[in-house]
Write a protein that holds these residues in place. Structure first.
Motif, mmCIF file in Angstrom:
data_model
loop_
_atom_site.group_PDB
_atom_site.id
_atom_site.type_symbol
_atom_site.label_atom_id
_atom_site.label_comp_id
_atom_site.label_asym_id
_atom_site.label_seq_id
_atom_site.Cartn_x
_atom_site.Cartn_y
_atom_site.Cartn_z
ATOM 1 N N SER A 270 -21.818 21.359 -25.889
ATOM 2 C CA SER A 270 -22.345 20.021 -25.645
ATOM 3 C C SER A 270 -22.388 19.746 -24.147
ATOM 4 C CB SER A 270 -21.479 18.978 -26.339
ATOM 5 O OG SER A 270 -20.219 18.924 -25.701
ATOM 6 N N LYS A 271 -23.165 18.713 -23.780
ATOM 7 C CA LYS A 271 -23.286 18.375 -22.363
ATOM 8 C C LYS A 271 -21.934 17.967 -21.778
ATOM 9 C CE LYS A 271 -26.243 15.790 -19.189
ATOM 10 N NZ LYS A 271 -25.121 15.510 -18.295
ATOM 11 N N SER A 272 -21.132 17.265 -22.581
ATOM 12 C CA SER A 272 -19.840 16.810 -22.059
ATOM 13 C C SER A 272 -18.884 17.990 -21.843
ATOM 14 C CB SER A 272 -19.211 15.771 -22.992
ATOM 15 O OG SER A 272 -18.849 16.363 -24.217
ATOM 16 N N THR A 273 -18.944 18.971 -22.756
ATOM 17 C CA THR A 273 -18.126 20.174 -22.586
ATOM 18 C C THR A 273 -18.574 20.935 -21.344
ATOM 19 O OG1 THR A 273 -17.845 20.356 -24.978
ATOM 20 C CG2 THR A 273 -17.362 22.317 -23.683
#
Lengths: 103, 103
Positions: free
Chosen positions: A49-52
């Motif tokens: 994911s983008k946050s990861t």
């Protein structure tokens, strides 16, 4: 350099080893080393994911492995190869060696 | 070799980097490298509880950084220097270098 990027003398070995100990982050570093030029974050096709992804880049940046800066609307990343080679001679070379590629 | 100690070919780079990324574990490895002979667990004067100490040795063993075996009532530990040097040439040397000592 921004506050969350350590100066060369402040780069700590254990922080660098921790930053490199994640397979995704190691992949990012290998890619940056192979290209040898700054890349935009979005250009890494990581299956996370983008946050990861943002998290991984922050860990690398705070450890002193990469530097990041804004250019227009892009955030560019580059390996701090000179700083790492000066601080821990041979470390990056050993980690990036072809023999270590399959590990 | 016991099941929880990987064979040379099974040693993974990210696991080794993770094992070395903790200051206490790095200290254990430096001590084993300096002595160049097996040591009993209790002979490391780490400022941590016995369970934390046991945890650190298990992480190092499972990553393939050290091997452990029983001799009588003692459990001895030794650095797997040959295996690590064969698998990741230059890595251990870079991590143990005097210039990295203060990091």
């Amino acid at each position: 350099m921004p506050n969350d990027q350590p100066g060369r003398a402040e780069i700590e070995l254990t922080a660098v080893l921790h930053a490199l100990s994640d397979p995704q982050r190691l992949r990012i570093v290998k890619r940056l080393a192979a290209d040898d030029e700054p890349r935009a974050c979005g250009s890494f096709d990581l299956e996370v994911s983008k946050s990861t992804c943002t998290h991984h880049f922050r860990v690398l940046r705070e450890a002193g492995v990469i530097e990041q800066w804004r250019e227009g609307t892009s955030k560019l990343s580059a390996l701090r190869r000179d700083d790492l080679d000066a601080r821990f001679p041979g470390l990056l070379e050993a980690v990036l060696a072809p023999s270590a590629a399959t590990a």
